[in-house]
Each structure stands twice: as C-alpha cells, then as structure tokens.
Design a protein around this motif. Sequence first.
Motif, PDB file in Angstrom:
ATOM      1  N   ASP A  28      -5.810  17.415   3.644  1.00 34.87           N
ATOM      2  CA  ASP A  28      -7.113  18.073   3.385  1.00 34.87           C
ATOM      3  C   ASP A  28      -7.174  19.618   3.471  1.00 34.87           C
ATOM      4  OD1 ASP A  28      -9.634  19.831   3.805  1.00 34.87           O
ATOM      5  OD2 ASP A  28     -10.345  18.881   2.956  1.00 34.87           O
ATOM      6  N   LYS A  29      -6.759  20.477   2.962  1.00 35.34           N
ATOM      7  CA  LYS A  29      -6.247  22.066   2.883  1.00 35.34           C
ATOM      8  C   LYS A  29      -7.095  22.945   4.274  1.00 35.34           C
ATOM      9  CE  LYS A  29      -4.559  26.121  -0.012  1.00 35.34           C
ATOM     10  NZ  LYS A  29      -3.806  26.812  -1.068  1.00 35.34           N
ATOM     11  N   VAL A  30      -8.336  22.881   3.627  1.00 37.52           N
ATOM     12  CA  VAL A  30      -9.071  23.757   4.142  1.00 37.52           C
ATOM     13  C   VAL A  30      -9.740  23.324   5.408  1.00 37.52           C
ATOM     14  CG1 VAL A  30     -11.568  24.624   4.156  1.00 37.52           C
ATOM     15  CG2 VAL A  30     -11.163  23.976   1.456  1.00 37.52           C
ATOM     16  N   GLU A  31      -9.240  22.128   5.976  1.00 38.70           N
ATOM     17  CA  GLU A  31      -9.519  21.902   7.293  1.00 38.70           C
ATOM     18  C   GLU A  31      -8.435  22.150   8.334  1.00 38.70           C
ATOM     19  OE1 GLU A  31     -10.835  17.952   9.616  1.00 38.70           O
ATOM     20  OE2 GLU A  31     -11.354  18.152   7.410  1.00 38.70           O
ATOM     21  N   THR A  32      -7.127  21.969   7.487  1.00 36.39           N
ATOM     22  CA  THR A  32      -5.988  22.393   8.197  1.00 36.39           C
ATOM     23  C   THR A  32      -5.898  23.876   8.505  1.00 36.39           C
ATOM     24  OG1 THR A  32      -4.049  20.071   6.756  1.00 36.39           O
ATOM     25  CG2 THR A  32      -2.968  22.216   8.385  1.00 36.39           C
ATOM     26  N   ILE A  33      -6.150  24.455   7.533  1.00 32.84           N
ATOM     27  CA  ILE A  33      -6.012  25.764   8.532  1.00 32.84           C
ATOM     28  C   ILE A  33      -6.741  25.923   8.661  1.00 32.84           C
ATOM     29  CG2 ILE A  33      -5.905  27.752   7.322  1.00 32.84           C
ATOM     30  CD1 ILE A  33      -5.069  26.885   3.941  1.00 32.84           C
ATOM     31  N   ALA A  34      -8.137  25.728   9.210  1.00 30.59           N
ATOM     32  CA  ALA A  34      -9.248  25.966   9.449  1.00 30.59           C
ATOM     33  C   ALA A  34      -9.138  25.804  11.093  1.00 30.59           C
ATOM     34  CB  ALA A  34     -10.654  25.676   9.341  1.00 30.59           C
ATOM     35  N   ALA A  35      -8.198  24.314  11.028  1.00 26.50           N
ATOM     36  CA  ALA A  35      -7.916  23.516  12.856  1.00 26.50           C
ATOM     37  C   ALA A  35      -6.521  24.626  12.767  1.00 26.50           C
ATOM     38  CB  ALA A  35      -7.241  22.594  12.285  1.00 26.50           C
ATOM     39  N   LEU A  36      -5.704  25.442  12.929  1.00 26.21           N
ATOM     40  CA  LEU A  36      -5.180  26.469  12.599  1.00 26.21           C
ATOM     41  C   LEU A  36      -5.026  27.978  12.431  1.00 26.21           C
ATOM     42  CD1 LEU A  36      -1.905  24.563  11.905  1.00 26.21           C
ATOM     43  CD2 LEU A  36      -2.838  24.581  13.558  1.00 26.21           C
ATOM     44  N   GLU A  37      -5.748  28.122  12.655  1.00 30.53           N
ATOM     45  CA  GLU A  37      -6.626  29.688  12.383  1.00 30.53           C
ATOM     46  C   GLU A  37      -6.130  29.856  13.666  1.00 30.53           C
ATOM     47  OE1 GLU A  37      -9.312  32.533   9.798  1.00 30.53           O
ATOM     48  OE2 GLU A  37     -10.309  30.247   9.871  1.00 30.53           O
ATOM     49  N   GLU A  38      -6.762  29.573  14.958  1.00 27.42           N
ATOM     50  CA  GLU A  38      -7.118  30.597  15.790  1.00 27.42           C
ATOM     51  C   GLU A  38      -5.351  30.434  16.068  1.00 27.42           C
ATOM     52  OE1 GLU A  38     -10.349  29.040  18.600  1.00 27.42           O
ATOM     53  OE2 GLU A  38     -11.524  29.610  16.989  1.00 27.42           O
ATOM     54  N   ILE A  39      -4.780  29.626  16.100  1.00 26.37           N
ATOM     55  CA  ILE A  39      -3.250  29.806  16.614  1.00 26.37           C
ATOM     56  C   ILE A  39      -2.048  30.160  16.294  1.00 26.37           C
ATOM     57  CG2 ILE A  39      -1.831  27.922  17.879  1.00 26.37           C
ATOM     58  CD1 ILE A  39      -3.744  25.032  18.003  1.00 26.37           C
ATOM     59  N   VAL A  40      -2.366  30.036  14.931  1.00 28.08           N
ATOM     60  CA  VAL A  40      -1.207  31.001  14.266  1.00 28.08           C
ATOM     61  C   VAL A  40      -2.401  31.683  12.544  1.00 28.08           C
ATOM     62  CG1 VAL A  40       0.838  29.949  11.949  1.00 28.08           C
ATOM     63  CG2 VAL A  40       0.148  29.052  14.175  1.00 28.08           C
ATOM     64  N   PRO A  41      -1.689  33.197  12.295  1.00 26.56           N
ATOM     65  CA  PRO A  41      -2.469  33.798  11.220  1.00 26.56           C
ATOM     66  C   PRO A  41      -2.847  32.598   9.704  1.00 26.56           C
ATOM     67  CG  PRO A  41      -0.590  34.915  12.908  1.00 26.56           C
ATOM     68  CD  PRO A  41      -0.711  33.891  13.326  1.00 26.56           C
ATOM     69  N   LYS A  42      -3.916  32.818   9.801  1.00 26.88           N
ATOM     70  CA  LYS A  42      -3.863  32.293   8.193  1.00 26.88           C
ATOM     71  C   LYS A  42      -3.446  32.818   7.393  1.00 26.88           C
ATOM     72  CE  LYS A  42      -8.128  31.670   5.308  1.00 26.88           C
ATOM     73  NZ  LYS A  42      -9.412  32.180   5.380  1.00 26.88           N
ATOM     74  N   GLN A  43      -2.799  33.971   6.672  1.00 22.38           N
ATOM     75  CA  GLN A  43      -1.778  34.264   6.083  1.00 22.38           C
ATOM     76  C   GLN A  43      -0.569  32.823   5.770  1.00 22.38           C
ATOM     77  OE1 GLN A  43      -1.864  38.600   6.383  1.00 22.38           O
ATOM     78  NE2 GLN A  43      -1.529  38.347   4.391  1.00 22.38           N
ATOM     79  N   ILE A  44       0.149  33.161   7.803  1.00 24.66           N
ATOM     80  CA  ILE A  44       1.319  32.018   7.672  1.00 24.66           C
ATOM     81  C   ILE A  44       1.101  30.527   7.576  1.00 24.66           C
ATOM     82  CG2 ILE A  44       2.535  31.966   9.130  1.00 24.66           C
ATOM     83  CD1 ILE A  44       3.046  34.410   8.648  1.00 24.66           C
ATOM     84  N   VAL A  45      -0.123  29.610   8.099  1.00 26.76           N
ATOM     85  CA  VAL A  45      -0.234  28.843   7.944  1.00 26.76           C
ATOM     86  C   VAL A  45      -0.683  28.169   5.820  1.00 26.76           C
ATOM     87  CG1 VAL A  45      -1.986  26.768   8.379  1.00 26.76           C
ATOM     88  CG2 VAL A  45      -1.777  28.577  10.362  1.00 26.76           C
TER      89      VAL A  45
END
Length: 427
Positions: free
Chosen positions: A263-280
Amino acid sequence: MNTVMEVDEEKVTLPYIRNLEDVKEIINHARLDKRNLTPVTQSFYFPSKKTGNEKFRLLELNPHLLKSIRDGETLFFKGGLHESAVLCSNEKTYEVKETEISNSLLLIPDLKFAAQTSTSPLKSPRIGANSSLERINNDDSDDDEVTIERVLEQKKILKVVYDYFECREIQPRFRKLNDLLMMTRYSGPENEYSIEKKLLFTFDQLLDTVQCSKKQFEEGLKRIRSLELDGFIRVLDYEYEYRVISLMMAIISENSWQLNEVDKVETIAALEEIVPKQIVEGIFNIYAQPVENSDKFEYNEELLARIVALNILKPGLKFRVQEFMSTWQSALVEGLDVHEKYLRGIGIIDKESKPPCVRSLNEENITTNIHDRIDLLFKMKTRWTIEEIEPYLEYFSTPTMNVSSLLAKYARSFMVDGVRRYVAKHM
C-alpha cells in the motif's frame, strides 16, 4: 556553361566582371558548338581572402538526422570546454568529427544545373539530363547561322570547402550526469546545510549540459535512481538510500503484506515522521510499480537486490561466493530472491580464484579511457565471458562496433568447455 574567375585583388582595385562578349569569345576560342550549350552561362567569382565565410561549415546527415530536421525537430550541439562535441536529436547521440575532403568543394548559392538552364522540353530518358546538351541534327551548317539568346548570370562562391563534419552514433555520455549529481547527493535533511546551493541543477540545466538526447537523458535519470527535490534533481547517498529501503521493507513485514499487495499511501504515512515525504514518495516511485487491475504496488526485485548488494560490496573487500550470496539473500524481505545477474555492472564473481570470490566493481566509478579500462578489467580478473565483461564495455560500443568487436580488437579469446573466454591481449 559555367566559367570560373579568380581576381588578384592586389593589382585590381575593383573586381572584374565578365560580360556576354567575354563569354562568346571564350566559346569561340574553345571551339565549342553553340548548339551543344544551354542558353544560360553562369560565371563564378571566388571570395576575397579577407572576407572568407568561416561561419559556413558542411555537416553530413544520416537518414535519422535528416528526417528529424524535415519533421521540424531541433538538433543540439553539446560539449563543454574540455569535451569533444556531440550532436543530439530527441532520441540519439552522435559524435561529431572533422573529416578532410580529397577534392575541394565550392559552396555556391542558387547554382543552376543543366536541366534548369535549358528552354528545351526534351529530357534524356536514360539519365534525366536535358537533351539540349546533345546535337539534335548533324548538318554542316555554319555556327554563325545559329542564333542563341544567351543569358549571363553572376554567381558568388561563398566558400571553398576542404573538410566537413561527419556524425557517428555513440552511447549516451551519462558519466557527467552522475558526477554532477554526486557533488550534492542527499543524505538526510540534517546534512542539507553543507550543500552548496549553486551546485544544484534543475532538469533543464542538466539536459543542456549532459551529452545525450532527451530520451536518453530521461532513461539515465531512472538508471541512477534520481528524484526531484524542491525543483532540483538529486541522487541519494547509497547508505541513506539503503536505510530508507530497509524501513520500507520492514513495513511489509510489520503488516504481513504479500509482495504484490504493498500500500503506497500507508507506506508513505508510516515513514513521514522519519523521512521527508518527498524522499519517501520519490524512492517508492523508483522501486515500486503498480499491480495490474489493483490499487496496490509491488517492489522491483532487481532494484532492491542491487541496492542491498551495493551496501555489502565495499570497495577493496572480497567475499567468498557462498558467504556473500547468503548475506545478500538474508538482507532481503522474504519472497525476494538474489541472482548473479543482478550484480551486472556493480560487482564481479571470480570463480577461478582460490577460493572463488565476489568483489565490488562499479562501472560508474571506473575510468572512461578504453585502454586503461581494459587493463583494469584484466587485472581484476584474468578470464571473462562476454556476458561478464559486457556491462563494462558497453560505454564504448556503437551501432557499428559492438562489444564483441571491441574484444576482438583489445583482447584474445579461446574456448573452454564450449564457452568463449577472453584474456588480455598482451600478458
């Protein structure tokens, strides 16, 4: 009829221009039959040495380049101060070389050929030449009885040409692209303070600089796994990229997803606080592709395997083959497999060494001089198959000189158990 005239400018103040009387006199002196001549005479005048047209050069075009121009496409010359020039269409790249001509050529605007200078409607069925160049009758009438309204046209020779540019298709020169982007590789927001902003490049700036066509340039950006960040093209530091990929793989295990149910949306949301969203999001778009008839994604096995291999294969280190393959496999999420072919261009397996080993050899980091590269390859490994050495020689191949041809020139070959192997030409 064409006449050529050269003027000695040191003796004559104004250039002499031929007139019709001069032409008639030349015809008589040369004992030419007027009936064999078209009624138009063109007189050529060489340019002054002081006003030679250096802005004109001849460029030979192959069918692809000619079609590109006729279709309204713009061709681009590219090359820095210390680079040889290339010519790029939207799809291909050509090396431009200056070539001498055995005979000089005259560049003359609006020059007329035989068919354009005759008033006769007859054409030669054999070669398409105007039949006015042939004797229509063979009577013995006097030339004075032939009345021809002769026209004299003055033609200026723009330039005498002794050479031209020829174009030879080559591989796109991506090395500069990687070198420029590695100067500002991204290793996390905490390290951005050390990046010189003037060294950042946009898509258009890189396209203007790198010696390749637009289509090849876009393929090159994918090849080096670049992404756009705040309007600039960036590549990631290998270790940083590997850390983000490891986090993305961990999310698969945490959610017990099947490999084709990411799941793309869930993957990005899970890492958003660790890695910048643009990078993820950028990394996800590089490593994952949508599953057909689904809103889910799956990761590209080869890309994941290669980034893991790059993290393991440090320059200067050797690994026993079985030890490396085991370590490599264990670093991937369950369900993904490793294969020797995934090391193409980043590492070599030497099964003839004692013991058989794996070591780093990244094509992006080795010399672009073919002689030095050949020497390096055969120092790293004594014997190669064409499949093993191909990724390291493709840079030098052309449509007329493939890797097999390069090896025939720079190496020796022999057969072992039905497999052709290559060794250094001079050992």
